[in-house]
Design a protein around this motif. Structure first.
Motif, PDB file in Angstrom:
ATOM      1  N   ASP A 130      73.832  -9.016   8.636  1.00 20.85           N
ATOM      2  CA  ASP A 130      73.923  -8.554   7.247  1.00 20.85           C
ATOM      3  C   ASP A 130      72.840  -9.188   6.379  1.00 20.85           C
ATOM      4  O   ASP A 130      72.271  -8.531   5.501  1.00 20.85           O
ATOM      5  N   LEU A 131      72.553 -10.458   6.630  1.00 17.90           N
ATOM      6  CA  LEU A 131      71.513 -11.127   5.840  1.00 17.90           C
ATOM      7  C   LEU A 131      70.133 -10.559   6.150  1.00 17.90           C
ATOM      8  O   LEU A 131      69.275 -10.483   5.267  1.00 17.90           O
ATOM      9  N   LYS A 132      69.931 -10.138   7.391  1.00 19.41           N
ATOM     10  CA  LYS A 132      68.640  -9.562   7.784  1.00 19.41           C
ATOM     11  C   LYS A 132      68.517  -8.092   7.390  1.00 19.41           C
ATOM     12  O   LYS A 132      67.415  -7.542   7.374  1.00 19.41           O
ATOM     13  N   GLY A 133      69.647  -7.453   7.135  1.00 18.20           N
ATOM     14  CA  GLY A 133      69.619  -6.052   6.751  1.00 18.20           C
ATOM     15  C   GLY A 133      69.530  -5.085   7.909  1.00 18.20           C
ATOM     16  O   GLY A 133      69.123  -3.929   7.738  1.00 18.20           O
ATOM     17  N   THR A 134      69.948  -5.537   9.122  1.00 21.56           N
ATOM     18  CA  THR A 134      70.000  -4.621  10.262  1.00 21.56           C
ATOM     19  C   THR A 134      71.401  -4.022  10.374  1.00 21.56           C
ATOM     20  O   THR A 134      72.301  -4.360   9.593  1.00 21.56           O
ATOM     21  N   HIS A 135      71.617  -3.139  11.352  1.00 22.18           N
ATOM     22  CA  HIS A 135      72.861  -2.362  11.327  1.00 22.18           C
ATOM     23  C   HIS A 135      73.521  -2.234  12.694  1.00 22.18           C
ATOM     24  O   HIS A 135      74.328  -1.324  12.916  1.00 22.18           O
ATOM     25  N   GLU A 136      73.243  -3.143  13.608  1.00 22.71           N
ATOM     26  CA  GLU A 136      73.851  -3.046  14.940  1.00 22.71           C
ATOM     27  C   GLU A 136      75.349  -3.366  14.890  1.00 22.71           C
ATOM     28  O   GLU A 136      75.830  -4.025  13.962  1.00 22.71           O
ATOM     29  N   ASN A 137      76.062  -2.891  15.894  1.00 23.07           N
ATOM     30  CA  ASN A 137      77.479  -3.203  16.038  1.00 23.07           C
ATOM     31  C   ASN A 137      77.627  -4.589  16.663  1.00 23.07           C
ATOM     32  O   ASN A 137      76.863  -4.979  17.549  1.00 23.07           O
ATOM     33  N   ILE A 138      78.620  -5.314  16.188  1.00 22.98           N
ATOM     34  CA  ILE A 138      78.978  -6.596  16.784  1.00 22.98           C
ATOM     35  C   ILE A 138      80.378  -6.436  17.372  1.00 22.98           C
ATOM     36  O   ILE A 138      81.321  -6.069  16.669  1.00 22.98           O
ATOM     37  N   GLU A 161      87.817 -11.628   5.779  1.00 20.53           N
ATOM     38  CA  GLU A 161      87.234 -11.656   4.436  1.00 20.53           C
ATOM     39  C   GLU A 161      85.837 -11.036   4.397  1.00 20.53           C
ATOM     40  O   GLU A 161      85.358 -10.655   3.327  1.00 20.53           O
ATOM     41  N   MET A 162      85.179 -10.920   5.559  1.00 17.90           N
ATOM     42  CA  MET A 162      83.774 -10.514   5.570  1.00 17.90           C
ATOM     43  C   MET A 162      83.563  -9.072   5.126  1.00 17.90           C
ATOM     44  O   MET A 162      82.557  -8.741   4.515  1.00 17.90           O
ATOM     45  N   GLY A 163      84.501  -8.186   5.498  1.00 20.19           N
ATOM     46  CA  GLY A 163      84.383  -6.803   5.051  1.00 20.19           C
ATOM     47  C   GLY A 163      83.148  -6.089   5.573  1.00 20.19           C
ATOM     48  O   GLY A 163      82.504  -5.333   4.837  1.00 20.19           O
ATOM     49  N   THR A 164      82.814  -6.340   6.841  1.00 22.17           N
ATOM     50  CA  THR A 164      81.622  -5.735   7.414  1.00 22.17           C
ATOM     51  C   THR A 164      81.908  -5.345   8.858  1.00 22.17           C
ATOM     52  O   THR A 164      82.955  -5.691   9.408  1.00 22.17           O
ATOM     53  N   ASN A 165      80.985  -4.636   9.462  1.00 24.40           N
ATOM     54  CA  ASN A 165      81.177  -4.180  10.844  1.00 24.40           C
ATOM     55  C   ASN A 165      81.387  -5.353  11.788  1.00 24.40           C
ATOM     56  O   ASN A 165      80.517  -6.202  11.959  1.00 24.40           O
ATOM     57  N   LEU A 166      82.564  -5.396  12.398  1.00 29.32           N
ATOM     58  CA  LEU A 166      82.850  -6.327  13.492  1.00 29.32           C
ATOM     59  C   LEU A 166      84.046  -5.763  14.238  1.00 29.32           C
ATOM     60  O   LEU A 166      85.124  -5.615  13.674  1.00 29.32           O
ATOM     61  N   ILE A 167      83.816  -5.404  15.492  1.00 38.35           N
ATOM     62  CA  ILE A 167      84.833  -4.737  16.300  1.00 38.35           C
ATOM     63  C   ILE A 167      85.404  -5.746  17.291  1.00 38.35           C
ATOM     64  O   ILE A 167      84.676  -6.281  18.131  1.00 38.35           O
ATOM     65  N   ILE A 168      86.692  -6.037  17.153  1.00 33.36           N
ATOM     66  CA  ILE A 168      87.365  -6.986  18.037  1.00 33.36           C
ATOM     67  C   ILE A 168      88.156  -6.214  19.078  1.00 33.36           C
ATOM     68  O   ILE A 168      89.057  -5.440  18.735  1.00 33.36           O
ATOM     69  N   VAL A 169      87.819  -6.415  20.337  1.00 34.96           N
ATOM     70  CA  VAL A 169      88.573  -5.803  21.427  1.00 34.96           C
ATOM     71  C   VAL A 169      89.550  -6.861  21.934  1.00 34.96           C
ATOM     72  O   VAL A 169      89.156  -7.836  22.581  1.00 34.96           O
ATOM     73  N   PHE A 170      90.818  -6.683  21.606  1.00 36.65           N
ATOM     74  CA  PHE A 170      91.858  -7.622  22.024  1.00 36.65           C
ATOM     75  C   PHE A 170      92.425  -7.139  23.351  1.00 36.65           C
ATOM     76  O   PHE A 170      93.198  -6.188  23.411  1.00 36.65           O
ATOM     77  N   ASN A 171      92.028  -7.802  24.423  1.00 37.40           N
ATOM     78  CA  ASN A 171      92.449  -7.455  25.779  1.00 37.40           C
ATOM     79  C   ASN A 171      93.807  -8.099  26.034  1.00 37.40           C
ATOM     80  O   ASN A 171      93.896  -9.259  26.412  1.00 37.40           O
ATOM     81  N   ASP A 172      94.854  -7.339  25.840  1.00 32.57           N
ATOM     82  CA  ASP A 172      96.225  -7.850  25.922  1.00 32.57           C
ATOM     83  C   ASP A 172      96.817  -7.513  27.291  1.00 32.57           C
ATOM     84  O   ASP A 172      97.266  -6.396  27.530  1.00 32.57           O
TER      85      ASP A 172
END
Length: 586
Positions: A130-138, A161-172
């Motif tokens: 976000d600080l660099k201004g790129t747009h990849e998925n995390i 709180e970040m409110g930005t793209n971050l995809i958490i895959v919870f392997n349950d």
């Protein structure tokens, strides 16, 4: 064959559903075959095959960044990112580590072998993006019990709180190394039972969006969901229900046993290359016998009950005197301090590498308060685990730097049992015991009934001119080196230091009367280690001191014999170096 033709994730982008199904079958068989020969993690990887295919079908690694927690479920990921030969060809089995490793591939971002870190690491990647201004998925992959670690909750809190793209895959997979423990896992069970509709949702409470995927081993369903959340503008948890050990019946039926292994017969399921550990067996038999009459004794595990030798039946026998806090060493140490303060003696066992995670709690919560907790430090020394994330060679500098903590290194099963008994009976000190490695079971060091006299070393043979102090496992090497020197006509004093957290200054002073050279041997790093303390003591004197140990460095998958030779830790090298030094003194 599909797998042998894959050199990067691009190679699977155009696969059909049928292609992906066949690929999953090949990957699963490759994992089973490799682990049966080479050893490694089995159950976690078998359960994450379909999810790995789906991730690399939808996302564009390495531009899109996938971070694995613990990373013992990363084998399928490695197969799809140019490393398939390491799972297909025995001659290439050693080409890759058991964990993600940036030195191997641009698709790996961190060396990760400790748990509950992926969310925090991913939050850092996302903030930098976000600080660099790129747009990849995390994308952060977490599961297999890792959610129980405190850092995972800290990561969730920050990400919410970040409110930005971050995809958490919870392997349950409803499993840790052993069974899962903790209140949150009761809530996860409710989410599974209600298809994600249970109102008490930890992730939503942390401010995260949430999706539930009931069939986490269905590649096509995962692809559909991942495509829907790709490039999302806020953080989301994809709760994926998978089956640990899927594809190998023994691993599905006994998930704890097949979490990892050194090798096995695929047809029979019979494990090879690993016998009983006499120290773990001793711990289990001692504690279970004592628990029958001592209800103020408790055993605490941080998801690794094997460090007590506590199999499922033994855990059941221990009842409520056995506590598993999940993969949360910090909680284990602080909880132990609270128990000790309120009149119960807790014994917390974990490996040297994982105990590092609880340094602050050992120092602040236990030792400042001087509460009598017993820590069993397992798999310490260079002959233990050798992955760079699992090294057991930093424990002596770490623990001996903490005031009030008594750290002992027994040399045999009998001595270990006596020290364990003393530690639990005494009420004056927090005590850590460096549990010897299983190949070192007997020694000539005398076994005492009390260790109340702190820092008293044991002289097991009195000689002159040269004294060798062998720490714990290295006491056995000291004896052998002394035998080589005896062949040269030298009668060497042999000492079991026993106490690592302090020096027997009276004995060290007495040695100056009849000795000119003092030698220390330890199977950990020299910087801040036991030998340096001895050298500092003799600094103002004319006594010559030689310290044998390891260079301070991170080594990955080293050959144990080669490392010993590099650091002059074989009995022949020690004897030769000591002989040369002694000759110079004449």
């Amino acid at each position: 064959m599909y797998l042998e033709k894959i050199n990067s994730p691009e190679d699977i982008k155009q696969y059909t559903a049928q292609d992906r199904k066949k690929l999953a079958e090949e990957m699963r068989q490759a994992i089973i075959q490799r682990v049966s020969v080479h050893g490694g993690h089995l159950g976690p990887d078998l359960g994450f095959v379909e999810a790995s295919i789906a991730l690399h079908t939808v996302f564009n690694s390495p531009e899109d960044k996938i971070v694995f927690d613990v990373s013992h479920q990363c084998y399928p990921h490695k197969m799809l990112t140019g490393r398939s030969q390491a799972y297909l060809s025995p001659e290439h089995y050693d080409d890759v580590s058991g964990y993600t490793n940036p030195d191997e591939s641009e698709h790996d971002f961190f060396n990760v072998g400790h748990t509950s870190t992926s969310l925090s690491l991913a939050s850092g990647l996302a903030k930098a993006r976000d600080l660099k201004g790129t747009h990849e998925n995390i994308i952060a992959v977490i599961g297999d019990g890792s959610m129980s670690g405190g850092e995972a909750l800290e990561g969730l809190d920050t990400i919410g709180e970040m409110g930005t793209n971050l995809i958490i895959v919870f392997n349950d997979n409803n499993q840790s190394i052993a069974e899962v423990h903790g209140g949150m896992y009761k809530q996860f069970a409710k989410l599974r039972e209600t298809h994600g509709q249970y109102p008490h949702n930890l992730f939503r409470a942390m401010g995260l969006d949430y999706r539930f995927v009931e069939h986490g081993n269905d590649t096509e369903e995962l692809i559909r969901v991942f495509r829907e959340v790709k490039d999302i503008d806020h953080p989301i948890v994809i709760h994926v229900v998978t089956r640990k050990g899927l594809g190998y019946k023994p691993a599905e039926e006994n998930k704890e046993k097949w979490h990892s292994c050194r090798g096995f017969n695929i047809a029979t399921g019979e494990k090879i290359g690993k016998g009983p550990n006499p120290y773990f067996d001793t711990t289990a038999s001692y504690l279970l016998h004592r628990m029958k009459w001592d209800h103020r004794l408790a055993a605490i595990a941080a998801a690794t009950p094997s460090n007590f030798g506590f199999t499922p039946d033994k855990r059941k026998e221990a009842g409520n005197q056995y506590i598993d806090v999940g993969i949360a060493e910090e909680q284990a140490a602080a909880m132990a301090s609270g128990m000790a303060k309120n009149g119960v003696h807790p014994v917390f066992a974990t490996s040297a590498t994982f105990l590092q995670r609880a340094y602050d709690q050992i120092s602040q919560d236990v030792c400042i308060n001087n509460n009598p907790v017993t820590f069993l430090v397992t798999w310490a020394g260079f002959e233990a685990m050798n992955d760079v994330t699992h090294l057991g060679i930093f424990d002596i500098p770490m623990l001996t730097s903490i005031p009030n903590l008594i750290y002992l290194a027994p040399t045999s099963v009998a001595e270990y049992r006596a020290i364990l008994d003393w530690s639990i009976n005494q009420k004056e000190h927090p005590v850590a015991i460096r549990v010897p490695l299983p190949m070192f079971t007997d020694s000539d060091s005398p076994v005492q009934s009390s260790y109340d006299r702190l820092n008293q070393s044991l002289v097991t043979h009195s000689g002159k001119d040269i004294a060798i102090l062998g720490v714990g496992n290295m006491y056995h090497v000291a004896r052998k080196a002394a035998a080589h020197l005896k062949d040269k006509g030298l009668d060497v004093t042999i000492i079991n230091p026993l106490f690592l957290s302090g020096l027997d200054t009276q004995l060290l002073t007495q040695l100056m009367d009849s000795h000119r050279l003092v030698v220390t041997l330890e199977d950990g790093v020299l910087d801040g280690g036991f030998g340096e303390k001895v050298a500092a003591f003799y600094g103002p004197t004319t006594m010559r001191v030689m310290n044998f140990g390891l260079k301070k460095e991170f080594r990955d998958r080293y050959d144990r014999q080669e490392l010993a030779q590099e650091n002059h830790l074989t009995e022949e090298q020690i004897a030769s170096d000591v002989w040369d030094a002694f000759c110079q003194l004449k």
